[in-house]
Design a protein around this motif. Structure first.
Motif, PDB file in Angstrom:
ATOM      1  N   SER A 217       0.828  -1.206   0.000  1.00 36.40           N
ATOM      2  CA  SER A 217       0.000   0.000   0.000  1.00 36.40           C
ATOM      3  C   SER A 217       0.861   1.253   0.000  1.00 36.40           C
ATOM      4  O   SER A 217       0.556   2.236  -0.690  1.00 36.40           O
ATOM      5  CB  SER A 217      -0.925   0.002   1.216  1.00 36.40           C
ATOM      6  OG  SER A 217      -1.907  -1.012   1.113  1.00 36.40           O
ATOM      7  N   SER A 221       0.696   3.919  -3.000  1.00 36.51           N
ATOM      8  CA  SER A 221       0.350   5.320  -2.760  1.00 36.51           C
ATOM      9  C   SER A 221       1.426   6.251  -3.320  1.00 36.51           C
ATOM     10  O   SER A 221       1.123   7.293  -3.911  1.00 36.51           O
ATOM     11  CB  SER A 221       0.171   5.558  -1.256  1.00 36.51           C
ATOM     12  OG  SER A 221      -0.140   6.901  -0.982  1.00 36.51           O
ATOM     13  N   THR A 349      -4.087   4.841   3.203  1.00 39.17           N
ATOM     14  CA  THR A 349      -2.711   5.248   2.881  1.00 39.17           C
ATOM     15  C   THR A 349      -2.658   6.663   2.303  1.00 39.17           C
ATOM     16  O   THR A 349      -2.279   6.885   1.152  1.00 39.17           O
ATOM     17  CB  THR A 349      -2.028   4.246   1.935  1.00 39.17           C
ATOM     18  OG1 THR A 349      -2.361   2.914   2.338  1.00 39.17           O
ATOM     19  CG2 THR A 349      -0.514   4.393   1.976  1.00 39.17           C
ATOM     20  N   THR A 376      -7.566   3.623  -7.414  1.00 38.45           N
ATOM     21  CA  THR A 376      -8.524   3.618  -6.310  1.00 38.45           C
ATOM     22  C   THR A 376      -9.955   3.617  -6.839  1.00 38.45           C
ATOM     23  O   THR A 376     -10.246   4.200  -7.878  1.00 38.45           O
ATOM     24  CB  THR A 376      -8.286   4.832  -5.398  1.00 38.45           C
ATOM     25  OG1 THR A 376      -7.122   4.599  -4.616  1.00 38.45           O
ATOM     26  CG2 THR A 376      -9.449   5.078  -4.452  1.00 38.45           C
ATOM     27  N   GLY A 405      -4.633   0.826  -1.824  1.00 37.43           N
ATOM     28  CA  GLY A 405      -4.286   1.651  -0.676  1.00 37.43           C
ATOM     29  C   GLY A 405      -4.997   1.282   0.603  1.00 37.43           C
ATOM     30  O   GLY A 405      -4.630   1.787   1.677  1.00 37.43           O
TER      31      GLY A 405
END
Length: 605
Positions: A217, A221, A349, A376, A405
């Motif tokens: 994650s 990110s 995250t 996402t 994330g």
């Protein structure tokens, strides 16, 4: 990522069966879903540091007010700390507390822990002592990294191993010039699903919760930032405590890009030092909460020649609601920089959606939090009938997030769990109410857990605060609540609401609380209009700069107590800030130069 893709990217989603992870997600019906294609790979900041050290070791990596680590020194200190931790038996599956201030030593300490395969738990030494002790006890870590054990203000007896980041094993200052430091050093290989760090957040309940974030994650990110923001950050101003997640972006994004991290001060809210560091080092990127950014911009426009921020190119505003008038102030003071409104919980995250601000945004009622970042997914569950009136421009509902994330979970059991697997997709229920307009852009409305009942009416504190903030322009506003409990010894959030009081900071001399209250009477149910609207020099703040809502409620309780003293409400509001905050403010004021203190006082007025 463009925000003009149109509503065809927003797809209806039928009712789905929830998985076994938490009752919070039982049979949600999402009104809309939008999943953005993800980045093609995952960043590895630790590998990037070692690569840059080998290719261009003299490039500056981390600078604070005491000096600079170039990439060669950063890699050497990372290797030295990792070796000492390995010698203590630390490896994959272990946790290490970082009890450090916000300075350059925090960065090799983080990297050193990651190099062993363990996870780190950052505890900023600027936090109140009781808070630090609570986080350390909750961590159950066997080892701790400190800058120097001699200067530590909390006991370290509970740790089996103490590693001093700034000293060698013999107690002398660390000397990374030894070629043996990097010779043969390789980080421990670990799976992407292994924990990278645990950050403790108070959340909406006020109880600290340890959010466990995986290496995958963290890498995702970071890579999403590289993909989304066109310019890589050559010089990043780090204005966040290491105990809060915005520092994650400020550390790993620049390092992955071979950039330079500049830490202006151990106090991330010292606007004078931020401006000076930007001018001295040519800061190009920064992330900052909106209330602090307003103060920085106002001070620069009033107290300097207006050129200290000229090198800025990207300003990320996050952590609180971004008031639209602040867009106009940004355009006036730093027209050469682009402002972005980022949104995202620690559980996902750092960031999940983003909106690139335009000049026309200054005239909006609400500034959008934008669309999902690369990789996402956003999912909006419509609110129940009667819970909230629909927005005129689209769907209103609770926001769920999915994608790489989403954190591993919490370090301790939290019931009900906001994490759930829905139709095979792992999701996080944010508790935030949002609207979705025709273009697919999201706007934050309020927290579901700030809905209260007063005189039988459902009240959303976020709605009141939004209208109050609009009344003070680029200033900030918050609402405190007094609760009346029905029985002796009862505590918590179940008491009957007896009073609302609005607090505004940053209002100009023309601000008229009575006129604002009359305007609210025309816009809100009568029960939702605060009993008083009180101008204050500043809202009470948590160490991360966010509004301290418990302190606000204490202020209201004391101001509405029939036995309280009869002084004007604004005088009592100033006094009733928590003692530790007043002491911190006093120390910070005394440590800043006189001209900086005067500038901030004038800006606050």
């Amino acid at each position: 990522m463009s925000e003009d893709e149109g509503p065809d990217a927003i797809l209806p989603m039928a009712e789905s069966e929830a998985g076994s992870e938490g009752d919070a997600a039982a049979h949600p019906r999402f009104g809309y879903e939008h999943v953005t294609p993800g980045p093609p790979d995952v960043a590895d900041p630790l590998a990037a540091v070692l690569r840059t050290a080998a290719e261009d070791g003299t490039r500056p990596a981390v600078t604070d007010w005491t000096g600079t680590f170039d990439y060669r020194l950063l890699a050497a200190h990372t290797a030295r700390i990792a070796r000492r931790l390995r010698a203590a038996g630390i490896g994959p599956g272990d946790a290490v507390v970082l009890h450090l201030p916000l300075n350059r030593w925090a960065v090799p300490a983080m990297l050193g822990v990651l190099a062993t395969g363990a996870q780190y738990i950052p505890v900023d030494t600027a936090l109140p002592v009781r808070r630090r002790m609570a986080l350390i006890q909750a961590s159950t870590a066997a080892a701790v990294v400190v800058e120097s054990a001699a200067g530590t203000s909390v006991g370290l007896d509970g740790f089996a191993h103490v590693v001093e980041a700034a000293t060698a094993p013999d107690g002398e200052p660390a000397d990374p010039s030894d070629p043996e430091e990097l010779s043969g050093f390789t980080p421990e290989p670990v799976a992407p699903g292994s924990p990278a760090y645990t950050l403790y957040t108070s959340g909406s309940s006020g109880r600290p919760k340890g959010v466990v974030v995986s290496r995958g994650s963290l890498g995702y990110s970071t890579q999403a930032r590289i993909d989304y923001y066109p310019p890589l950050p050559p010089t990043y101003l780090l204005c966040s405590s290491i105990s809060f997640d915005s520092s994650v972006a400020g550390i790993y994004w620049p390092l992955a890009a071979g950039g330079h991290i500049v830490i202006p001060s151990a106090n991330p809210m010292d606007i004078e030092q931020i401006a000076q560091a930007c001018s001295r080092y040519g800061g190009t990127h920064m992330a900052i909460i909106p209330s602090l950014y307003r103060l920085l911009l106002e001070t620069e426009s009033q107290e300097s020649d207006g050129t200290r921020l000229d090198t800025l190119r990207v300003v990320i505003v996050a952590g609180e609601v971004f008031p639209p008038p602040l867009v106009a102030l940004h355009a006036k003071v730093v027209p050469h920089a682009t402002a972005y409104n980022e949104y995202g919980p620690t559980e996902c995250t750092v960031w999940s959606t983003v909106h690139e601000c335009m000049n026309l945004d200054a005239g909006r009622e609400r500034l959008p939090i934008g669309r999902p970042i690369p990789g996402t997914g956003v999912h909006v569950e419509p609110v129940e009938d009667g819970q909230r009136d629909s927005e005129p421009d689209g769907l209103v509902g609770e926001l769920w997030l999915s994608g790489p994330g989403v954190a591993l979970g919490y370090a301790e059991a939290v019931e009900p769990s906001p994490f759930a697997t829905v139709a095979g997709v792992r999701m996080y229920r944010t508790g935030d109410l949002v609207s979705v307009d025709a273009s697919g852009a999201l706007s934050f409305l309020s927290r579901r857990d700030t809905q209260v009942k007063l005189a039988g009416a459902r009240i959303e504190l976020g709605e009141i605060e939004h209208l109050l903030s609009a009344a003070v322009g680029a200033g900030t506003a918050a609402v405190g609540v007094a609760r009346r409990f029905s029985g002796p010894g009862e505590t918590g959030e179940t008491g009957e609401i007896s009073a609302l009081i609005g607090f505004v900071a940053g209002a100009d001399g023309l601000f008229d609380p009575a006129a604002v209250r009359r305007d609210l009477m025309r816009r809100l149910p009568r029960a939702a209009v605060p009993r008083l609207i009180v101008p204050v020099p500043a809202l009470p703040r948590l160490p991360n700069g966010k509004t301290d809502r418990e302190a606000l409620d204490r202020m209201v309780e004391q101001m509405t107590d029939p036995h309280s003293d009869p002084r004007p409400a604004e005088d009592r509001a100033t006094e009733h800030r928590p003692a530790d905050q007043r002491a911190t403010e006093s120390r910070a004021t005394n440590e800043r130069p006189a001209d900086s203190r005067a500038a901030e006082q004038r800006a606050a007025r």
